[in-house]
Design an enzyme around this catalytic site. Structure first.
Site, PDB file in Angstrom:
ATOM      1  N   ASP A  47       0.840  -1.204   0.000  1.00  0.00           N
ATOM      2  CA  ASP A  47       0.000   0.000   0.000  1.00  0.00           C
ATOM      3  C   ASP A  47       0.877   1.258   0.000  1.00  0.00           C
ATOM      4  OD1 ASP A  47       0.878  -0.209   2.586  1.00  0.00           O
ATOM      5  OD2 ASP A  47      -1.096   0.003   3.524  1.00  0.00           O
ATOM      6  N   SER A  48       2.205   1.076   0.091  1.00  0.00           N
ATOM      7  CA  SER A  48       3.138   2.185  -0.123  1.00  0.00           C
ATOM      8  C   SER A  48       2.941   2.788  -1.513  1.00  0.00           C
ATOM      9  CB  SER A  48       4.588   1.714   0.053  1.00  0.00           C
ATOM     10  OG  SER A  48       4.835   0.564  -0.730  1.00  0.00           O
ATOM     11  N   ASP A  86      -1.226  -6.007  -0.564  1.00  0.00           N
ATOM     12  CA  ASP A  86      -1.570  -5.417   0.733  1.00  0.00           C
ATOM     13  C   ASP A  86      -3.067  -5.149   0.849  1.00  0.00           C
ATOM     14  OD1 ASP A  86       0.320  -5.075   2.713  1.00  0.00           O
ATOM     15  OD2 ASP A  86       1.129  -3.214   1.855  1.00  0.00           O
ATOM     16  N   LYS A 116      -1.570  -9.341   2.496  1.00  0.00           N
ATOM     17  CA  LYS A 116      -0.845  -8.933   3.711  1.00  0.00           C
ATOM     18  C   LYS A 116      -1.687  -7.912   4.456  1.00  0.00           C
ATOM     19  CE  LYS A 116       2.964  -6.082   3.691  1.00  0.00           C
ATOM     20  NZ  LYS A 116       2.507  -4.937   4.522  1.00  0.00           N
ATOM     21  N   GLU A 118      -1.647  -5.431   8.311  1.00  0.00           N
ATOM     22  CA  GLU A 118      -0.838  -4.945   9.438  1.00  0.00           C
ATOM     23  C   GLU A 118      -1.531  -5.210  10.774  1.00  0.00           C
ATOM     24  OE1 GLU A 118       0.268  -0.812   8.874  1.00  0.00           O
ATOM     25  OE2 GLU A 118       1.051  -1.228   6.865  1.00  0.00           O
ATOM     26  N   GLU A 185       8.986  -4.595  10.493  1.00  0.00           N
ATOM     27  CA  GLU A 185       9.479  -3.320   9.954  1.00  0.00           C
ATOM     28  C   GLU A 185      10.010  -2.426  11.078  1.00  0.00           C
ATOM     29  OE1 GLU A 185       6.808  -1.286   7.289  1.00  0.00           O
ATOM     30  OE2 GLU A 185       8.127   0.468   7.143  1.00  0.00           O
TER      31      GLU A 185
HETATM   32  O1  KIV Z   1       3.517  -1.160   1.668  1.00  0.00           O
HETATM   33  C1  KIV Z   1       4.674  -1.611   1.666  1.00  0.00           C
HETATM   34  O2  KIV Z   1       5.493  -1.324   0.772  1.00  0.00           O
HETATM   35  C2  KIV Z   1       5.054  -2.507   2.752  1.00  0.00           C
HETATM   36  C3  KIV Z   1       6.502  -2.876   2.836  1.00  0.00           C
HETATM   37  C4  KIV Z   1       7.250  -1.713   3.332  1.00  0.00           C
HETATM   38  C5  KIV Z   1       6.721  -4.087   3.647  1.00  0.00           C
HETATM   39  O3  KIV Z   1       4.257  -2.876   3.537  1.00  0.00           O
END
Ligand code: KIV
Length: 276
Positions: A47-48, A86, A116, A118, A185
């Site tokens: 989600d970055s 994500d 994924k 969090e 992280e």
């Molecule tokens: O969103 C992302 O890029 C991440 C990584 C930093 C693990 O969650």
């Protein structure tokens, strides 16, 4: 006939605990997925993307639609890597039913291998429900970018006994809920090493030292495309900022001086085929 390439599965990643380090990178687009696929075990559509490609201030601006669209590009551009997408903030926290519905949409519309999300103890129910629905889950503890507003910044984790206890509880909860791997992280080395020894699923570090079972970086950070400051844990393996700026500068000069387009770039009435 060349043998069909089979994708690395979440189960294969799980089985690599303690073995050759697992190589992971984020990817958000078709061309980058094509370039990375031969070299990595896992591509994360993080989600970055909301910050890196869309210019938002935090990952909280990522939406399910955004993640699905980039997830589709990355699965189209790869054939071998395990693709993980994500779950964006707001798509899973409310209930196990919400989490399963969002995960089903992501997998159904992108063809990715896993999702994924969090969190630790607070999302263990969601992880267990998604896994029970047949979708592999990667956990994410330590610094959690979706909690940046609550945390008051991107704070390094594992520095107080209370926080270490929280990290242990969270890692245990994610493992027990059935996740196949765990991103750690922004966490100090000794704590990341302890968590890696403690749990039976692979840990994937980002700013969590070489003690983890694998590593991940944000692709734009590691190829030097990030325009703002990059965190200390990033190593830039290329300097694409300079390459892109230099190409734009040369192009601008050649357009202004009418040296581009040159003779080899133009069509004539007689000598060309029909297609460009
Ligand atoms: O969103 C992302 O890029 C991440 C990584 C930093 C693990 O969650």
């Amino acid at each position: 006939m060349a043998p069909a390439v089979t994708r690395i599965s979440a189960e294969t990643i799980r089985a690599r605990k303690g073995g050759v380090p697992i190589v992971c990178l984020t990817a958000y687009t078709y061309p980058i997925a094509r370039l990375l696929d031969d070299h990595v075990d896992l591509l994360l559509v993080g989600d970055s993307v909301a910050m890196v490609l869309h210019g938002h201030k935090t990952t909280l601006s990522a939406s399910l639609e955004m993640m699905i669209s980039h997830g589709q590009a990355v699965t189209r551009g790869s054939a071998k890597a395990c693709v993980v997408v994500d779950m964006p903030a707001g798509s899973y926290e409310n209930s196990a039913a919400q989490a399963v519905a969002s995960a089903r949409r992501i997998v159904g519309e992108t063809g990715c291998q896993a999702v994924k999300l969090e969190g630790g103890v607070d999302v263990a129910g969601q992880i267990a429900a998604i896994v029970a629905a047949g979708i592999p889950v990667m956990g994410h503890v330590g610094l959690q970018p979706q909690s940046v507003e609550k945390d008051g910044g991107y704070k390094i984790k594992g520095r107080t006994p209370e926080n270490v206890a929280t990290l242990i509880r969270d890692a245990d909860a994610v493992e027990k809920a059935g996740a196949f791997s765990l991103v750690i992280e922004g966490t100090i080395e000794s704590v990341a090493a302890d968590l890696t020894r403690r749990i039976a699923i692979p840990t994937i570090g980002i700013g969590a030292s070489g003690q983890c079972d694998g590593q991940i970086l944000v692709i734009d950070d590691m190829i030097g495309l990030t325009v703002d400051r990059v965190p200390k844990f990033v190593k830039e393996y290329a300097d694409l900022r300079s390459v892109v700026a230099n190409a734009a500068k040369r192009y601008a000069a050649e357009v202004r001086s009418r040296t581009f387009p040159g003779p080899s770039h133009v069509f004539s009435a007689s000598s060309d085929k029909d297609n460009v």
